[in-house]
Design a protein around this motif. Sequence first.
Motif, PDB file in Angstrom:
ATOM      1  N   GLN A   1     -10.216  -8.077  -5.875  1.00 58.68           N
ATOM      2  CA  GLN A   1     -10.511  -9.109  -4.889  1.00 58.68           C
ATOM      3  C   GLN A   1     -11.361  -8.582  -3.732  1.00 58.68           C
ATOM      4  N   GLU A   2     -11.480  -7.267  -3.596  1.00 56.25           N
ATOM      5  CA  GLU A   2     -12.188  -6.714  -2.452  1.00 56.25           C
ATOM      6  C   GLU A   2     -13.689  -6.996  -2.576  1.00 56.25           C
ATOM      7  N   VAL A   3     -14.265  -7.463  -1.476  1.00 58.55           N
ATOM      8  CA  VAL A   3     -15.700  -7.712  -1.462  1.00 58.55           C
ATOM      9  C   VAL A   3     -16.428  -6.392  -1.633  1.00 58.55           C
ATOM     10  N   GLY A   4     -17.455  -6.410  -2.464  1.00 60.15           N
ATOM     11  CA  GLY A   4     -18.231  -5.212  -2.688  1.00 60.15           C
ATOM     12  C   GLY A   4     -17.557  -4.260  -3.647  1.00 60.15           C
ATOM     13  N   HIS A   5     -16.524  -4.734  -4.335  1.00 58.88           N
ATOM     14  CA  HIS A   5     -15.828  -3.844  -5.256  1.00 58.88           C
ATOM     15  C   HIS A   5     -16.747  -3.439  -6.392  1.00 58.88           C
ATOM     16  N   LYS A   6     -16.937  -2.147  -6.535  1.00 55.64           N
ATOM     17  CA  LYS A   6     -17.754  -1.624  -7.620  1.00 55.64           C
ATOM     18  C   LYS A   6     -17.050  -0.437  -8.257  1.00 55.64           C
ATOM     19  N   SER A   7     -15.754  -0.310  -8.032  1.00 52.97           N
ATOM     20  CA  SER A   7     -15.040   0.862  -8.535  1.00 52.97           C
ATOM     21  C   SER A   7     -15.065   0.909 -10.051  1.00 52.97           C
ATOM     22  N   LEU A   8     -15.195   2.114 -10.567  1.00 57.76           N
ATOM     23  CA  LEU A   8     -15.190   2.314 -12.001  1.00 57.76           C
ATOM     24  C   LEU A   8     -13.777   2.533 -12.524  1.00 57.76           C
ATOM     25  N   LEU A   9     -12.791   2.532 -11.630  1.00 57.45           N
ATOM     26  CA  LEU A   9     -11.407   2.661 -12.061  1.00 57.45           C
ATOM     27  C   LEU A   9     -11.016   1.461 -12.913  1.00 57.45           C
ATOM     28  N   GLN A  10     -10.255   1.715 -13.962  1.00 57.68           N
ATOM     29  CA  GLN A  10      -9.870   0.638 -14.875  1.00 57.68           C
ATOM     30  C   GLN A  10      -8.559  -0.029 -14.470  1.00 57.68           C
TER      31      GLN A  10
ATOM     32  N   ASP B   1      -6.362  -2.005 -11.701  1.00 59.99           N
ATOM     33  CA  ASP B   1      -6.288  -2.752 -10.444  1.00 59.99           C
ATOM     34  C   ASP B   1      -5.349  -2.061  -9.468  1.00 59.99           C
ATOM     35  N   ALA B   2      -4.191  -1.702  -9.979  1.00 63.99           N
ATOM     36  CA  ALA B   2      -3.144  -1.149  -9.121  1.00 63.99           C
ATOM     37  C   ALA B   2      -3.577   0.174  -8.500  1.00 63.99           C
ATOM     38  N   LEU B   3      -4.280   1.009  -9.270  1.00 58.85           N
ATOM     39  CA  LEU B   3      -4.706   2.302  -8.757  1.00 58.85           C
ATOM     40  C   LEU B   3      -5.756   2.135  -7.665  1.00 58.85           C
ATOM     41  N   TYR B   4      -6.725   1.250  -7.893  1.00 59.33           N
ATOM     42  CA  TYR B   4      -7.745   1.013  -6.867  1.00 59.33           C
ATOM     43  C   TYR B   4      -7.111   0.419  -5.615  1.00 59.33           C
ATOM     44  N   GLN B   5      -6.210  -0.521  -5.795  1.00 61.60           N
ATOM     45  CA  GLN B   5      -5.518  -1.128  -4.658  1.00 61.60           C
ATOM     46  C   GLN B   5      -4.709  -0.077  -3.896  1.00 61.60           C
ATOM     47  N   TYR B   6      -4.110   0.851  -4.639  1.00 61.07           N
ATOM     48  CA  TYR B   6      -3.341   1.929  -4.009  1.00 61.07           C
ATOM     49  C   TYR B   6      -4.249   2.781  -3.115  1.00 61.07           C
ATOM     50  N   ILE B   7      -5.454   3.115  -3.618  1.00 63.57           N
ATOM     51  CA  ILE B   7      -6.395   3.903  -2.822  1.00 63.57           C
ATOM     52  C   ILE B   7      -6.770   3.159  -1.543  1.00 63.57           C
ATOM     53  N   LEU B   8      -7.063   1.879  -1.678  1.00 67.03           N
ATOM     54  CA  LEU B   8      -7.454   1.088  -0.509  1.00 67.03           C
ATOM     55  C   LEU B   8      -6.326   0.991   0.517  1.00 67.03           C
ATOM     56  N   GLU B   9      -5.149   0.671   0.032  1.00 66.03           N
ATOM     57  CA  GLU B   9      -4.040   0.403   0.951  1.00 66.03           C
ATOM     58  C   GLU B   9      -3.424   1.680   1.519  1.00 66.03           C
ATOM     59  N   THR B  10      -3.542   2.785   0.791  1.00 65.07           N
ATOM     60  CA  THR B  10      -2.928   4.029   1.238  1.00 65.07           C
ATOM     61  C   THR B  10      -3.885   4.894   2.054  1.00 65.07           C
ATOM     62  N   SER B  11      -5.164   4.888   1.662  1.00 63.75           N
ATOM     63  CA  SER B  11      -6.120   5.807   2.276  1.00 63.75           C
ATOM     64  C   SER B  11      -7.193   5.104   3.108  1.00 63.75           C
ATOM     65  N   VAL B  12      -7.721   4.006   2.585  1.00 63.79           N
ATOM     66  CA  VAL B  12      -8.905   3.405   3.208  1.00 63.79           C
ATOM     67  C   VAL B  12      -8.546   2.471   4.366  1.00 63.79           C
ATOM     68  N   TYR B  13      -7.814   1.412   4.094  1.00 65.97           N
ATOM     69  CA  TYR B  13      -7.559   0.400   5.114  1.00 65.97           C
ATOM     70  C   TYR B  13      -6.802   0.922   6.334  1.00 65.97           C
ATOM     71  N   PRO B  14      -5.805   1.799   6.171  1.00 63.69           N
ATOM     72  CA  PRO B  14      -5.096   2.285   7.370  1.00 63.69           C
ATOM     73  C   PRO B  14      -5.990   3.077   8.323  1.00 63.69           C
ATOM     74  N   LYS B  15      -7.063   3.674   7.790  1.00 68.52           N
ATOM     75  CA  LYS B  15      -7.949   4.497   8.611  1.00 68.52           C
ATOM     76  C   LYS B  15      -9.288   3.826   8.893  1.00 68.52           C
ATOM     77  N   GLU B  16      -9.507   2.639   8.356  1.00 74.38           N
ATOM     78  CA  GLU B  16     -10.794   1.957   8.540  1.00 74.38           C
ATOM     79  C   GLU B  16     -10.964   1.563  10.000  1.00 74.38           C
ATOM     80  N   PRO B  17     -12.042   2.018  10.651  1.00 76.22           N
ATOM     81  CA  PRO B  17     -12.271   1.624  12.043  1.00 76.22           C
ATOM     82  C   PRO B  17     -12.340   0.104  12.171  1.00 76.22           C
TER      83      PRO B  17
END
Length: 247
Positions: A16-25, A27-43
């Motif tokens: 569902q993320e805009v601009g999603h182009k991840s090659l990960l197969q 959903d849950a793993l990509y969402q985990y990366i976003l929610e654990t690493s990216v979004y909490p630190k996104e300015p």
Amino acid sequence: MATTGEGNQNQAGRHQEVGHKSLLQSDALYQYILETSVYPKEPEPMKELREVTAKHPWNIMTTSADEGQFLNMLLKLINAKNTMEIGVYTGYSLLATALAIPDDGKILAMDINRENYELGLPTIQKAGVAHKIDFREGPALPLLDQLIGDEKNHGSYDFIFVDADKDNYLNYHKRLIELVKVGGVIGYDNTLWNGSVVAPPDAPLRKYVRYYRDFVLELNKALAADPRIEICMLPVGDGITLCRRIK
């Protein structure tokens, strides 16, 4: 960007993320990366610009949030100060760069569409980094030729990011290698072209994907054979190839 036939078309809505182009197969793993690493630190300004861009009809063109985080970290690691970006869109990767470089850092930003850039400009201004950006509207090649014409520009850029017309990537590289310093980095985006680089010849690709795929393949081959650079191709976003100039 969607690429191959029915199998991938069935997966088109999986992220569902805009601009999603991840090659990960997964959903849950990509969402985990976003929610654990990216979004909490996104300015906050980058989050705001990502949400503004989500409303634009061409939002698939934006840099994904995980790639934006990667670029921001990379620029800090290499202590980049004088940078260039070819292909701006609404400015998500541009903002990631502007937030990473010092207050007296500079970004020469080029895009053929000022209207898209101005969509993100209020957010960039609110973030207090607009003074770092020199935006030029129009094709990049004439401006690059102009820069090369002045020897003081040779080897003057610490980092250059290219996310633009794939059919000109090799033309850009021929010029950018003169402008980036020895030890500096050029980043070419979309070098895995959503996985289509390994699609069989008869794969039912969308027309624009098939058209640009050949240029991406040609670029990847040329970069691997270029003795002036070290390269590292990463499956971040839609694939990004980092080129470090060594001679």
